[in-house]
Design a protein around this motif. Structure first.
Motif, PDB file in Angstrom:
ATOM      1  N   LYS A  39       0.820  -0.970   0.079  1.00  0.00           N
ATOM      2  CA  LYS A  39       0.022   0.364   0.100  1.00  0.00           C
ATOM      3  C   LYS A  39       0.599   0.970   0.199  1.00  0.00           C
ATOM      4  O   LYS A  39       0.247   2.638  -0.847  1.00  0.00           O
ATOM      5  CB  LYS A  39      -1.161  -0.023   1.119  1.00  0.00           C
ATOM      6  CG  LYS A  39      -1.984   0.620   0.980  1.00  0.00           C
ATOM      7  CD  LYS A  39      -2.563   0.916   1.898  1.00  0.00           C
ATOM      8  CE  LYS A  39      -3.303   2.762   2.861  1.00  0.00           C
ATOM      9  NZ  LYS A  39      -4.110   2.728   4.338  1.00  0.00           N
ATOM     10  N   ASN A  40       1.751   1.405   0.772  1.00  0.00           N
ATOM     11  CA  ASN A  40       2.671   2.657   0.626  1.00  0.00           C
ATOM     12  C   ASN A  40       3.323   2.107  -0.788  1.00  0.00           C
ATOM     13  O   ASN A  40       3.875   3.813  -0.960  1.00  0.00           O
ATOM     14  CB  ASN A  40       3.908   2.293   2.118  1.00  0.00           C
ATOM     15  CG  ASN A  40       3.454   2.298   3.172  1.00  0.00           C
ATOM     16  OD1 ASN A  40       2.397   2.750   4.134  1.00  0.00           O
ATOM     17  ND2 ASN A  40       4.287   1.907   4.365  1.00  0.00           N
ATOM     18  N   ASP A  43       0.832   3.804  -2.966  1.00  0.00           N
ATOM     19  CA  ASP A  43       1.068   5.395  -2.333  1.00  0.00           C
ATOM     20  C   ASP A  43       1.913   6.490  -3.172  1.00  0.00           C
ATOM     21  O   ASP A  43       1.478   7.643  -3.245  1.00  0.00           O
ATOM     22  CB  ASP A  43       1.044   5.410  -0.967  1.00  0.00           C
ATOM     23  CG  ASP A  43       0.311   7.269  -0.926  1.00  0.00           C
ATOM     24  OD1 ASP A  43      -0.666   7.231  -0.730  1.00  0.00           O
ATOM     25  OD2 ASP A  43       1.215   7.714   0.750  1.00  0.00           O
ATOM     26  N   PRO A  50      -4.647   3.694  -2.607  1.00  0.00           N
ATOM     27  CA  PRO A  50      -3.718   2.422  -2.902  1.00  0.00           C
ATOM     28  C   PRO A  50      -3.995   1.445  -1.648  1.00  0.00           C
ATOM     29  O   PRO A  50      -3.654  -0.197  -2.361  1.00  0.00           O
ATOM     30  CB  PRO A  50      -2.199   3.640  -1.713  1.00  0.00           C
ATOM     31  CG  PRO A  50      -3.342   4.771  -1.412  1.00  0.00           C
ATOM     32  CD  PRO A  50      -4.219   5.036  -2.229  1.00  0.00           C
TER      33      PRO A  50
END
Length: 90
Positions: A39-40, A43, A50
């Motif tokens: 997810k990071n 992003d 994300p």
């Protein structure tokens, strides 16, 4: 927007750039990407959603269904992100 021969924006990130960001997001440096680490990365790629993109990536590339991406699955994750055509990643 200029499109290259592959249907991606001409300024789309290279697979090498995507790989670097995925490794940068491996916070515990264990060569296994968790959903949060993925997810990071999405992003950082500039994804509008994300969390969704990480969930979708796991559904597509997590072959052993352990909820993480190992080194053996990383190339599939990079291909998945590459096909989304993220641009200006850093």
């Amino acid at each position: 927007m200029v499109i290259n021969g592959k249907g991606l924006p001409s300024n789309a990130a290279s697979k090498k750039q995507l790989r670097k960001i995925f490794f940068d997001c491996d916070i515990d440096d264990n060569s296994i990407l968790t959903k949060e680490e993925i997810k990071n990365a999405f992003d950082r790629f500039g994804s509008a959603f994300p969390g969704f993109r990480a969930w979708r990536a796991l559904k597509r590339v997590d072959k052993n269904k352990d909820g993480c991406i190992s080194l053996e699955e990383l190339d599939d994750l990079i291909d998945y992100a590459y096909k989304r055509g993220y641009i200006n990643v850093s």
